[in-house]
Design an enzyme around this catalytic site. Structure first.
Site, PDB file in Angstrom:
ATOM      1  N   GLY A  20       0.807  -1.230   0.000  1.00 18.36           N
ATOM      2  CA  GLY A  20       0.000   0.000   0.000  1.00 18.36           C
ATOM      3  C   GLY A  20       0.831   1.266   0.000  1.00 18.36           C
ATOM      4  N   PRO A  23       0.142   6.376  -2.802  1.00 24.84           N
ATOM      5  CG  PRO A  23       0.602   8.119  -1.326  1.00 24.84           C
ATOM      6  CD  PRO A  23       1.248   6.997  -2.057  1.00 24.84           C
ATOM      7  CG  ASN A  25      -1.205   2.364  -7.807  1.00 22.89           C
ATOM      8  OD1 ASN A  25      -2.222   1.692  -7.918  1.00 22.89           O
ATOM      9  ND2 ASN A  25      -0.004   1.913  -8.140  1.00 22.89           N
ATOM     10  CD  GLU A 174       6.866   8.606 -10.734  1.00 19.59           C
ATOM     11  OE1 GLU A 174       6.467   7.435 -10.867  1.00 19.59           O
ATOM     12  OE2 GLU A 174       7.317   9.043  -9.651  1.00 19.59           O
ATOM     13  NE  ARG A 211       2.921   8.129  -8.600  1.00 23.70           N
ATOM     14  CZ  ARG A 211       3.098   6.819  -8.530  1.00 23.70           C
ATOM     15  NH1 ARG A 211       4.149   6.265  -9.118  1.00 23.70           N
ATOM     16  NH2 ARG A 211       2.234   6.062  -7.891  1.00 23.70           N
ATOM     17  CG  HIS A 245       2.738   6.483 -13.918  1.00 26.27           C
ATOM     18  ND1 HIS A 245       3.017   5.253 -13.347  1.00 26.27           N
ATOM     19  CD2 HIS A 245       3.623   7.345 -13.365  1.00 26.27           C
ATOM     20  CE1 HIS A 245       4.004   5.378 -12.486  1.00 26.27           C
ATOM     21  NE2 HIS A 245       4.394   6.634 -12.467  1.00 26.27           N
ATOM     22  CG  ASP A 247       1.771   4.030 -18.193  1.00 32.28           C
ATOM     23  OD1 ASP A 247       1.095   4.207 -17.158  1.00 32.28           O
ATOM     24  OD2 ASP A 247       2.866   3.413 -18.194  1.00 32.28           O
ATOM     25  CB  CYS A 366       3.248  -0.831 -15.624  1.00 25.91           C
ATOM     26  SG  CYS A 366       1.807   0.203 -15.532  1.00 25.91           S
TER      27      CYS A 366
HETATM   28  O1  SUG Z   1       4.537   3.410  -9.006  1.00 28.79           O
HETATM   29  N1  SUG Z   1       2.992   0.520  -7.766  1.00 28.79           N
HETATM   30  C1  SUG Z   1       3.625   1.214  -8.861  1.00 28.79           C
HETATM   31  C2  SUG Z   1       2.940   0.865 -10.157  1.00 28.79           C
HETATM   32  C3  SUG Z   1       3.661   1.428 -11.352  1.00 28.79           C
HETATM   33  C4  SUG Z   1       2.896   1.301 -12.618  1.00 28.79           C
HETATM   34  N2  SUG Z   1       3.630   1.828 -13.704  1.00 28.79           N
HETATM   35  C5  SUG Z   1       3.109   2.504 -14.744  1.00 28.79           C
HETATM   36  N3  SUG Z   1       1.889   2.960 -14.745  1.00 28.79           N
HETATM   37  N4  SUG Z   1       3.869   2.751 -15.752  1.00 28.79           N
HETATM   38  C6  SUG Z   1       3.590   2.732  -8.612  1.00 28.79           C
HETATM   39  O2  SUG Z   1       2.599   3.209  -8.044  1.00 28.79           O
HETATM   40  C7  SUG Z   1       2.805  -0.244  -5.445  1.00 28.79           C
HETATM   41  C8  SUG Z   1       3.696  -0.868  -4.410  1.00 28.79           C
HETATM   42  C9  SUG Z   1       2.953  -1.259  -3.168  1.00 28.79           C
HETATM   43  O3  SUG Z   1       1.974  -0.598  -2.812  1.00 28.79           O
HETATM   44  O4  SUG Z   1       3.379  -2.273  -2.513  1.00 28.79           O
HETATM   45  C10 SUG Z   1       3.589   0.444  -6.571  1.00 28.79           C
HETATM   46  O5  SUG Z   1       4.691   0.908  -6.350  1.00 28.79           O
END
Ligand code: SUG
Length: 433
Positions: A20, A23, A25, A174, A211, A245, A247, A366
């Site tokens: 988790g 934030p 996401n 990023e 970001r 992001h 993407d 990703c």
């Molecule tokens: O940066 N999740 C990554 C997911 C990255 C996805 N990448 C792209 N969209 N290109 C992030 O949020 C979650 C890790 C955790 O909660 O344990 C995490 O880092």
């Protein structure tokens, strides 16, 4: 001439877990504390790599980083043996401990921004590793990413792997998750869409972080000498809705840009600017999916736009490599299938299962960094990292022996897991030597 788009995918590490940590996401937030299955995660990612390699696209492997990052915990004042440092960190500051254990380097789209030699100022292939400074756990990645990219792309006459940008919020970066390159042919000059969430000098008042700064991409563009930049802003409401992001709501390949209506602050201006930058090179093909066709919340939960959009050698039309979650989402599936059935640039939809990664907000796109490479650049890359049947078989065997199929954040406090993770990566070093 004859350049191809290679993929460099992050191999999922043995400590993949749901802590988790991100934030904004939504998947990362909602799966906090759930048990993960690192073995399934790594095999799913590897199967996707094999799928793309079997299509005839060069495929490289970005190895997982050493976790836990005990050096990070020691730098924060935890002392004693490795086991003690880990145990004390979990007791006193679980977020710091969770950050030290995160396998987040698997999302290679965030590893770097890439400028192919056809678009760079000096005719070399440029990489700027992303500093990822917005999230603590991800901020630990860039030194190791830089070193790995220098190993994979070693020839200084052909490749430039810069250092990450200065570690200041002004330059929050990023990587390629917010960059799209359009072109008529991979080896031809392209148009580079750099999408930021905020300006470095504006007061950001959003609930979730923006970001990527505009200034970070301007700096990357200057370093790389990137031709034909188009600077676009994410729709702040999309960030509020969970688009951490770009993407998550946009993917492009060759002349085609597929995006959600809510992705950009000003979609009409976006189209005009991209057309202008592409003038004399090609006519861009825009596919805008409206809110009525697929509500933004469903675009985010299904990850339709986090598909890979690729051209298999010998095929005229593009393949959308979508997460299996799209197939299970009636509305997203209808959009994907309508795209493939139409006479447009997309000819086929293939589904891949990367569910373990999806539960942390990481879809098929990703997990990969796109690297457009000429034949000479491909020949100069380090072949030990290129996925062929032999490496695929060795990695499958290694994952089967070294990875757990059930892991909770609580398991990470156990000293046995430190040794287990380290031993796994030591063996991987031998496999990739
Ligand atoms: O940066 N999740 C990554 C997911 C990255 C996805 N990448 C792209 N969209 N290109 C992030 O949020 C979650 C890790 C955790 O909660 O344990 C995490 O880092």
């Amino acid at each position: 001439m004859n350049a191809v788009e290679a993929n460099l995918d992050g191999l999922v590490g043995p400590t993949h877990n749901y802590a988790g940590l991100s934030p904004g996401n939504l998947a990362s937030q909602s799966n906090f504390g759930a048990a993960s299955n690192p073995r399934a995660a790594a095999l799913q990612g590897l199967a996707k790599m094999k799928r793309l390699a079997d299509m005839g696209l060069p495929q490289f492997v970005l190895p997982p980083q050493r976790r836990p990052d005990l050096g990070f915990l020691r730098s924060l004042g935890f002392t004693g043996s490795d086991a003690r440092v880990n145990e004390a960190a979990w007791k006193a500051a679980p977020i710091l401990a969770g950050s030290a254990w995160s396998a987040s380097s698997m999302w290679a789209a965030n590893a770097a921004t890439v400028t192919p030699s056809a678009d760079s100022g000096d005719g070399r292939l440029h990489f700027t590793p992303a500093n990822l400074l917005t999230n603590l756990h991800r901020s630990l990645e860039h030194p190791h990413t830089t070193a790995a990219l220098r190993r994979i792309f070693p020839d200084p006459d052909r490749f430039v792997v810069h250092d990450a940008l200065p570690f200041q919020p002004h330059f929050a970066d990023e990587g390629a998750a917010n960059h799209v390159r359009l072109c008529i042919d991979h080896g031809a000059p392209g148009v580079n869409l750099f999408v930021h969430g905020r300006g470095a000098y504006e007061a950001w008042t959003g609930r979730f972080p923006a970001r990527q700064t505009r200034e970070a991409f301007e700096a990357v563009g200057r370093r790389h000498g990137a031709h034909r930049p188009v600077r676009l802003r994410q729709n702040p409401q999309a960030i509020e809705a969970g688009v951490f992001h770009n993407d998550v709501v946009c993917v492009g390949a060759l002349k085609c840009l597929l995006y959600h209506q809510a992705a950009f602050e000003d979609p009409a201006a976006m189209q005009a600017e991209v057309r202008e930058a592409a003038a004399g090179l090609f006519e861009p093909q825009f596919i805008e999916i409206t809110e009525a066709e697929l509500p933004l919340a469903d675009a985010i939960s299904s990850y339709l736009f986090n598909s890979m959009l690729v051209q298999a050698p010998g095929e005229g039309r593009l393949t959308l490599v979508a997460p299996i979650d799209v197939a299970e989402h009636p509305c997203a599936r209808a959009v994907a299938e309508r795209l493939a059935a139409s006479n447009g640039p997309i000819g086929r939809v293939d589904y891949v299962d990367v569910r373990e990664s999806m539960r942390n907000g990481g879809g098929p796109a990703c997990l990969r960094l796109r690297v457009v490479m000429t034949p000479a650049e491909l020949a100069a890359a380090n072949s030990a990292y290129r996925l062929d049947d032999n490496l695929h078989a060795r990695l499958t065997d290694w994952i089967g022996r070294r990875y757990r199929d059930h892991l909770t954040p609580a398991d990470l406090a156990d000293a046995a897991m430190i040794e287990e993770a380290q031993a796994a990566l030591e063996e991987l070093d031998v496999i990739l030597a």
